[in-house]
Motif scaffolding. Sequence first.
Motif, PDB file in Angstrom:
ATOM      1  N   UNK A  63       0.831  -1.213   0.000  1.00  0.00           N
ATOM      2  CA  UNK A  63       0.000   0.000   0.000  1.00  0.00           C
ATOM      3  C   UNK A  63       0.862   1.259   0.000  1.00  0.00           C
ATOM      4  N   UNK A  64       1.956   1.219   0.773  1.00  0.00           N
ATOM      5  CA  UNK A  64       2.830   2.383   0.851  1.00  0.00           C
ATOM      6  C   UNK A  64       3.529   2.633  -0.480  1.00  0.00           C
ATOM      7  N   UNK A  65       3.915   1.557  -1.166  1.00  0.00           N
ATOM      8  CA  UNK A  65       4.577   1.730  -2.460  1.00  0.00           C
ATOM      9  C   UNK A  65       3.639   2.388  -3.469  1.00  0.00           C
ATOM     10  N   UNK A  66       2.372   1.986  -3.474  1.00  0.00           N
ATOM     11  CA  UNK A  66       1.418   2.605  -4.392  1.00  0.00           C
ATOM     12  C   UNK A  66       1.258   4.092  -4.100  1.00  0.00           C
ATOM     13  N   UNK A  67       1.266   4.438  -2.808  1.00  0.00           N
ATOM     14  CA  UNK A  67       1.150   5.849  -2.433  1.00  0.00           C
ATOM     15  C   UNK A  67       2.394   6.622  -2.858  1.00  0.00           C
ATOM     16  N   UNK A  68       3.560   6.034  -2.668  1.00  0.00           N
ATOM     17  CA  UNK A  68       4.804   6.700  -3.062  1.00  0.00           C
ATOM     18  C   UNK A  68       4.893   6.840  -4.582  1.00  0.00           C
ATOM     19  N   UNK A  91       2.388   7.469  -6.496  1.00  0.00           N
ATOM     20  CA  UNK A  91       1.601   8.681  -6.783  1.00  0.00           C
ATOM     21  C   UNK A  91       2.381   9.940  -6.432  1.00  0.00           C
ATOM     22  N   UNK A  92       3.120   9.884  -5.332  1.00  0.00           N
ATOM     23  CA  UNK A  92       3.841  11.063  -4.858  1.00  0.00           C
ATOM     24  C   UNK A  92       5.010  11.409  -5.779  1.00  0.00           C
ATOM     25  N   UNK A  93       5.747  10.393  -6.241  1.00  0.00           N
ATOM     26  CA  UNK A  93       6.984  10.624  -7.017  1.00  0.00           C
ATOM     27  C   UNK A  93       6.810  10.326  -8.497  1.00  0.00           C
ATOM     28  N   UNK A  94       5.637   9.830  -8.891  1.00  0.00           N
ATOM     29  CA  UNK A  94       5.479   9.293 -10.233  1.00  0.00           C
ATOM     30  C   UNK A  94       5.765  10.260 -11.354  1.00  0.00           C
ATOM     31  N   UNK A  95       5.541  11.553 -11.146  1.00  0.00           N
ATOM     32  CA  UNK A  95       5.722  12.510 -12.236  1.00  0.00           C
ATOM     33  C   UNK A  95       7.117  13.130 -12.246  1.00  0.00           C
ATOM     34  N   UNK A 146      -4.012  11.937   2.735  1.00  0.00           N
ATOM     35  CA  UNK A 146      -4.620  11.026   3.716  1.00  0.00           C
ATOM     36  C   UNK A 146      -4.007   9.644   3.608  1.00  0.00           C
ATOM     37  N   UNK A 147      -3.872   9.137   2.366  1.00  0.00           N
ATOM     38  CA  UNK A 147      -3.300   7.805   2.175  1.00  0.00           C
ATOM     39  C   UNK A 147      -1.841   7.748   2.629  1.00  0.00           C
ATOM     40  N   UNK A 148      -1.095   8.829   2.354  1.00  0.00           N
ATOM     41  CA  UNK A 148       0.308   8.856   2.762  1.00  0.00           C
ATOM     42  C   UNK A 148       0.429   8.791   4.280  1.00  0.00           C
TER      43      UNK A 148
END
Length: 452
Positions: free
Chosen positions: A87-92, A94-98, A230-232
């Motif tokens: 779950x944390x990897x998916x959130x990260x 989103x955070x760093x993806x761009x 919130x997810x982070x």
Amino acid sequence: MEFFVEYSWAIAMILALVAGVFTGYPVAFLLCGLGIVFAILSGIPLKFMGTVVSKIYAGTLSNWLLLAAPLFIFMGLMLDKSGLAERLLLTLERLCGRLPGGLALSVALLGIIMAASTGIVGASVMLLGVIALPVMIRQGYDPQFATGVTAACGTLGILIPPSIMLVFMGAILQVSIGGLFKGAFIPGLLLGTVYILYILGVGIFSPHRAPVPDRSEIDKIAQRQGNLLVELLLNLVGPLFLIAAVLGSIMIGLATPTEAAGIGAGGALLLALIARKLSFGVMRDVVRDTSKTTAMVIFVMIGAACFSAVFKRLGGDDMIEELFIGTGFGPYGLLLLMMGLIFVMGFFLEWIEISFIVLPLFAPIVTSLDFGFEATRPEMLIWFAVLAAVNMQTSFITPPFGYSLFYLRGVAPPGVTIKTIYRSSVPFVVLQLICLGALVLVPDIVLWLTRV
């Protein structure tokens, strides 16, 4: 010639060990068997072997500090089963993806967080290999770069506390495990930061190797997760709770490493329960894997104790000291020679074998040298142990027997060959050696936190 005659049995033991390693025979049994065989051949009295048994029991099996090891292993395996890292990897992502190399950055950040809350290399590498590696390759990443990032970042757990390797090194060198945790904390973060800077450099200057991912992939994750902040926060609470509970209690002197390991194991159970992943089957698998890993390490410890006792009785420690001192090198020259030997051994042996064979022989030499900075004997041993730990971390990603490379090969997507994985490790081995050089030149990187 007199040297070879005087230390003929000790030299024969080393040659037999080298030959035995290449046969593929389990190292634990090889060490123990060679100790017994050479004790008989050299005429060592049977009473001496009785003292070896007593030493194994009193110094190894009865060492209560080593209780921290199975507890930390249990903590890491339970966290792996909780699904928290996924779950944390998916959130990260989103955070760093761009960002340039954003997916690789999220892998590096997760590697640091998981290392500071689990310390289990095999679980981290396979987890990243299953979750992150296919996504990076699907998004157009160079397979060689993607596999290198996955293997190297998953291996950070062996250095960043709570590290199983540091627990055993503390027992071997008879220094504070809490002191080792403090000494390795900043170097571990330094190595993670160097990885992040390298990934950013590749993303900026070689964008074809780490392209910015397709927005649709990130948008799909966003739709599943909802609000990013919130997810982070939700996904970071668990790891931060464990890091604060385990490392924080050790750093401020509130708990011993063994007590902190108990806190960590309880915290991992609680997180698995909150995530609704705790079941009889999960508990059975975690306890079984914890027992297998602990038993493997204990067998190596027993074999190494038998081998080293006979080796020292045959003058092996004097031989090593005479060889090193006889080179005429200064303190840093001798240290470089030791680190070089450990690095080469890392191509063929795991950190467990290297630690129990080499560290007891090198530690007395290191403490007798003057490196030009003020340090007590325990501080000198902590500095040397952290240098050795950073060096031995390379053993996980150096061909031909790097364990992280084999872990990754077992879960890598089709088309990722072992040749690609071998080549991928080279830049990260170089980065580790650069960090090792910085720790040698600036000992305060290791010792500052221990003195505070």
